[in-house]
Design an enzyme around this catalytic site. Structure first.
Site, PDB file in Angstrom:
ATOM      1  N   LYS A 163      43.871  44.790  47.556  1.00  0.00           N
ATOM      2  CA  LYS A 163      43.654  43.579  47.524  1.00  0.00           C
ATOM      3  C   LYS A 163      43.086  43.045  48.752  1.00  0.00           C
ATOM      4  O   LYS A 163      42.613  43.581  49.527  1.00  0.00           O
ATOM      5  CB  LYS A 163      45.053  42.973  47.437  1.00  0.00           C
ATOM      6  CG  LYS A 163      45.831  43.168  46.037  1.00  0.00           C
ATOM      7  CD  LYS A 163      45.207  42.740  44.929  1.00  0.00           C
ATOM      8  CE  LYS A 163      45.255  41.121  44.960  1.00  0.00           C
ATOM      9  NZ  LYS A 163      44.322  40.700  43.603  1.00  0.00           N
ATOM     10  N   SER A 171      41.187  44.884  34.790  1.00  0.00           N
ATOM     11  CA  SER A 171      41.249  44.018  33.677  1.00  0.00           C
ATOM     12  C   SER A 171      41.868  44.882  32.492  1.00  0.00           C
ATOM     13  O   SER A 171      42.618  44.063  31.796  1.00  0.00           O
ATOM     14  CB  SER A 171      40.055  43.398  33.425  1.00  0.00           C
ATOM     15  OG  SER A 171      39.229  42.983  34.478  1.00  0.00           O
ATOM     16  N   GLU A 182      34.928  43.125  42.478  1.00  0.00           N
ATOM     17  CA  GLU A 182      34.805  42.205  41.382  1.00  0.00           C
ATOM     18  C   GLU A 182      33.511  41.698  41.121  1.00  0.00           C
ATOM     19  O   GLU A 182      33.151  41.100  39.754  1.00  0.00           O
ATOM     20  CB  GLU A 182      35.853  41.137  41.372  1.00  0.00           C
ATOM     21  CG  GLU A 182      35.715  39.836  42.215  1.00  0.00           C
ATOM     22  CD  GLU A 182      36.035  40.015  43.782  1.00  0.00           C
ATOM     23  OE1 GLU A 182      35.784  38.934  44.501  1.00  0.00           O
ATOM     24  OE2 GLU A 182      36.314  41.242  43.926  1.00  0.00           O
ATOM     25  N   HIS A 186      37.974  38.076  45.657  1.00  0.00           N
ATOM     26  CA  HIS A 186      38.055  36.798  44.808  1.00  0.00           C
ATOM     27  C   HIS A 186      38.089  35.691  45.878  1.00  0.00           C
ATOM     28  O   HIS A 186      39.017  34.941  45.968  1.00  0.00           O
ATOM     29  CB  HIS A 186      39.697  36.821  44.214  1.00  0.00           C
ATOM     30  CG  HIS A 186      39.803  38.008  43.362  1.00  0.00           C
ATOM     31  ND1 HIS A 186      39.124  37.979  42.024  1.00  0.00           N
ATOM     32  CD2 HIS A 186      40.422  39.311  43.284  1.00  0.00           C
ATOM     33  CE1 HIS A 186      39.346  39.097  41.293  1.00  0.00           C
ATOM     34  NE2 HIS A 186      40.220  39.850  42.093  1.00  0.00           N
ATOM     35  N   MET A 190      48.611  41.184  39.149  1.00  0.00           N
ATOM     36  CA  MET A 190      49.445  41.564  38.125  1.00  0.00           C
ATOM     37  C   MET A 190      49.335  43.205  37.968  1.00  0.00           C
ATOM     38  O   MET A 190      50.566  43.806  37.682  1.00  0.00           O
ATOM     39  CB  MET A 190      48.997  41.170  36.941  1.00  0.00           C
ATOM     40  CG  MET A 190      49.817  41.376  35.503  1.00  0.00           C
ATOM     41  SD  MET A 190      49.098  40.664  33.877  1.00  0.00           S
ATOM     42  CE  MET A 190      49.271  39.196  34.428  1.00  0.00           C
ATOM     43  N   ASP A 219      43.608  35.003  39.697  1.00  0.00           N
ATOM     44  CA  ASP A 219      42.644  35.446  40.868  1.00  0.00           C
ATOM     45  C   ASP A 219      41.599  34.758  41.242  1.00  0.00           C
ATOM     46  O   ASP A 219      41.088  34.549  42.486  1.00  0.00           O
ATOM     47  CB  ASP A 219      42.445  36.883  40.712  1.00  0.00           C
ATOM     48  CG  ASP A 219      43.394  37.934  41.013  1.00  0.00           C
ATOM     49  OD1 ASP A 219      44.131  37.744  42.033  1.00  0.00           O
ATOM     50  OD2 ASP A 219      43.469  39.027  40.597  1.00  0.00           O
ATOM     51  N   ARG A 232      49.867  49.343  45.559  1.00  0.00           N
ATOM     52  CA  ARG A 232      48.861  50.059  45.409  1.00  0.00           C
ATOM     53  C   ARG A 232      48.339  50.769  46.468  1.00  0.00           C
ATOM     54  O   ARG A 232      48.592  50.122  47.548  1.00  0.00           O
ATOM     55  CB  ARG A 232      47.745  49.373  44.328  1.00  0.00           C
ATOM     56  CG  ARG A 232      48.041  49.147  43.145  1.00  0.00           C
ATOM     57  CD  ARG A 232      46.958  48.319  42.109  1.00  0.00           C
ATOM     58  NE  ARG A 232      47.090  46.908  42.746  1.00  0.00           N
ATOM     59  CZ  ARG A 232      46.220  46.152  42.276  1.00  0.00           C
ATOM     60  NH1 ARG A 232      45.345  46.068  41.450  1.00  0.00           N
ATOM     61  NH2 ARG A 232      46.573  44.761  42.611  1.00  0.00           N
ATOM     62  N   TYR A 260      38.784  44.386  46.569  1.00  0.00           N
ATOM     63  CA  TYR A 260      38.889  43.011  45.867  1.00  0.00           C
ATOM     64  C   TYR A 260      38.928  41.819  46.738  1.00  0.00           C
ATOM     65  O   TYR A 260      39.773  41.762  47.635  1.00  0.00           O
ATOM     66  CB  TYR A 260      39.990  42.894  44.764  1.00  0.00           C
ATOM     67  CG  TYR A 260      39.784  43.588  43.635  1.00  0.00           C
ATOM     68  CD1 TYR A 260      38.764  43.740  42.444  1.00  0.00           C
ATOM     69  CD2 TYR A 260      40.703  44.600  43.315  1.00  0.00           C
ATOM     70  CE1 TYR A 260      38.698  44.517  41.485  1.00  0.00           C
ATOM     71  CE2 TYR A 260      40.720  45.665  42.379  1.00  0.00           C
ATOM     72  CZ  TYR A 260      39.604  45.555  41.351  1.00  0.00           C
ATOM     73  OH  TYR A 260      39.646  46.532  40.448  1.00  0.00           O
TER      74      TYR A 260
END
Length: 370
Positions: free
Chosen positions: A75, A134, A118, A96, A301, A270, A15, A94
C-alpha cells in the site's frame, strides 16, 4: 542490490510486499533482502520461512528504510513511512496519488524515486500490476455487497441469487474492465440478475460473447446509468482512469431515488471513488449510510484476503523487482517504456501527467529525468 520489505501499517492491512518464494528468486540473482520482523506472520508467512529463503530479518521499519536501496511495499506509504524515505531511494508500491495530496507532497519533499504499480502498463494497453488486485477486488465486491444486503447489516434483506419462486437481486456493475468483469462473473455465479455498463462497444461485445444472454450489457449514458442505478439492489463502482481521479458518475440526486437498504460498493475509492457520496472506509468500519443507501468504500479491499492477494501480487511484481534490483532503476525504466509509465515522482518532480493534472503540479516527462 539491498531490497527492503517493511511490514504494512495501514489499518487492517496484512499483505506483505513479497512472498518467501519471491525472496528466494532475488537472493538467487545475487541480491540481499531485508524483511521486517513478523512482516508476513498474520498470513502464515513466518520469519523462519523468509530466513530459509535467504532473507535477513530486522526488528524495525526504520532499519529497513535506512539500509535498503529499493523499498518494496503493497500500500501507499503512510506519512511516517514517507518521512523515512531518503533522497535517491527507490520506492515500488501502489501509490494512488491523485486523491492524496498529502502523500504526494511528502514524496516530493523526500526527493525519493516513487514508482507506482497502478500506472505500469503493458503492450496490450493493460495494467499488469493493478490487474491481480483488481481481480481480487472485483470478486470481493460481490461478497461484500451480498453481506451488506443482509437485513442485520442494514440492507434490504435480500439473498443475491434468490430462491425458486423468488426473484434474485438486481446487480449493476459500472465499468467493464478487470474489476467489473470479475464482479459480474461472481454475481452471475451466485445467480443474480446482472447488468454491466461501459462506454466501449468493443468491450461490451467481448463481454456479450463471453457470457451470452446471462449478462445484460448496456452502453453507459447518463440516462441508462440513472435508470439502472435507481432500480438496482447492489451497485458496483468499477471505473478507472489510470493515474487520475475517478469520475463521479453516481450523484447524490440518483442516490435519493434508490431503494432504502440498497448497497453501493465503490472499488474505485483508491482513486477518489466514482460515487459523489463516497469517502474512504476501513475493514474495521467498512460501511456508512447516505440517503438510506449503504456505502462500502474500503480503500484496501484486497487486504481482507491478504494471503491470496500477497501471492497474486508477488507473481505479478517479481519480474519488475528483479529488473530494478539487477539493472538499477534508470536502466530498467529506460529499457521498458511500459515500466517507465510507472514512474510518478522523481527527486521532487511529478513525472506522470494524470497525477500532475489532478494535483496541480508541473509535469516533467519520465524520459527527461532518467
Amino acid at each position: 542490490m539491498l531490497v527492503g520489505i517493511p511490514k504494512e501499517i495501514k489499518n487492517h492491512e496484512y499483505r506483505i510486499g513479497m512472498t518467501p518464494a519471491g525472496v528466494r528468486e532475488l537472493v538467487a540473482a545475487g541480491h540481499q533482502v531485508l524483511i521486517e520482523h513478523n512482516g508476513g506472520a498474520a498470513i502464515g508467512l513466518t520469519d523462519a520461512m523468509y530466513e530459509a529463503a535467504g532473507a535477513s530479518i530486522v526488528d524495525t521499519a526504520q532499519e529497513v528504510f535506512s539500509r535498503a536501496e529499493l523499498i518494496v511495499k503493497v500500500k501507499e506509504p503512510q506519512p511516517i513511512e514517507c518521512r523515512m524515505l531518503s533522497p535517491g531511494q527507490v520506492l515500488f508500491t501502489y501509490l494512488h496519488l491523485a486523491p492524496d495530496p498529502e502523500q504526494a507532497r511528502l514524496l516530493i519533499e523526500s526527493q525519493a524515486i516513487a514508482i507506482a504499480y497502478e500506472t505500469v502498463t503493458d503492450s496490450h494497453h493493460g495494467l499488469p500490476l493493478l490487474a491481480p488486485m483488481s481481480e481480487v477486488a472485483g470478486r470481493m465486491a460481490i461478497q461484500a455487497g451480498a453481506h451488506c444486503l443482509e437485513k442485520a447489516q442494514g440492507g434490504l434483506g435480500m439473498l443475491l441469487g434468490g430462491v425458486p419462486g423468488v426473484a434474485p437481486a438486481k446487480v449493476v456493475v459500472i465499468g467493464g474492465g478487470v474489476v467489473g468483469t470479475n464482479a459480474a462473473r461472481m454475481a452471475l455465479g451466485l445467480g443474480a440478475d446482472v447488468t454491466i455498463l461501459d462506454r466501449s462497444l468493443t468491450r461490451l461485445k467481448e463481454l456479450d460473447a463471453l457470457y451470452g444472454p446471462a449478462l445484460k450489457t448496456l452502453y453507459s449514458t447518463t440516462e441508462t446509468l440513472e435508470q439502472e442505478v435507481t432500480a438496482a439492489d447492489l451497485v458496483i463502482g468499477a471505473v478507472l482512469i489510470p493515474g487520475a481521479a475517478a469520475p463521479k458518475l453516481v450523484t447524490r440526486a440518483m442516490l435519493g431515488r434508490m431503494k432504502k437498504g440498497a448497497v453501493l460498493v465503490d472499488v474505485a475509492i483508491d482513486q477518489g471513488g466514482c460515487f459523489e457520496t463516497s469517502r474512504a472506509t476501513t475493514h474495521q468500519q467498512p460501511t456508512y449510510v447516505e440517503e438510506g443507501v449503504i456505502h462500502y468504500c474500503v480503500a484496501n479491499m484486497p487486504g481482507g484476503v491478504a494471503r491470496t492477494s500477497t501471492f497474486a501480487l508477488t507473481n505479478a511484481t517479481l519480474p519488475y523487482v528483479l529488473a530494478l534490483a539487477s539493472k538499477g532503476y534508470r536502466q530498467a525504466l529506460q529499457d521498458d517504456v511500459h515500466f517507465r509509465n510507472g514512474l510518478n515522482i522523481h527527486r521532487g518532480q511529478v513525472t506522470h501527467q494524470a497525477v500532475a493534472r489532478a494535483l496541480g503540479y508541473g509535469y516533467v516527462p519520465a524520459a527527461e529525468v532518467i
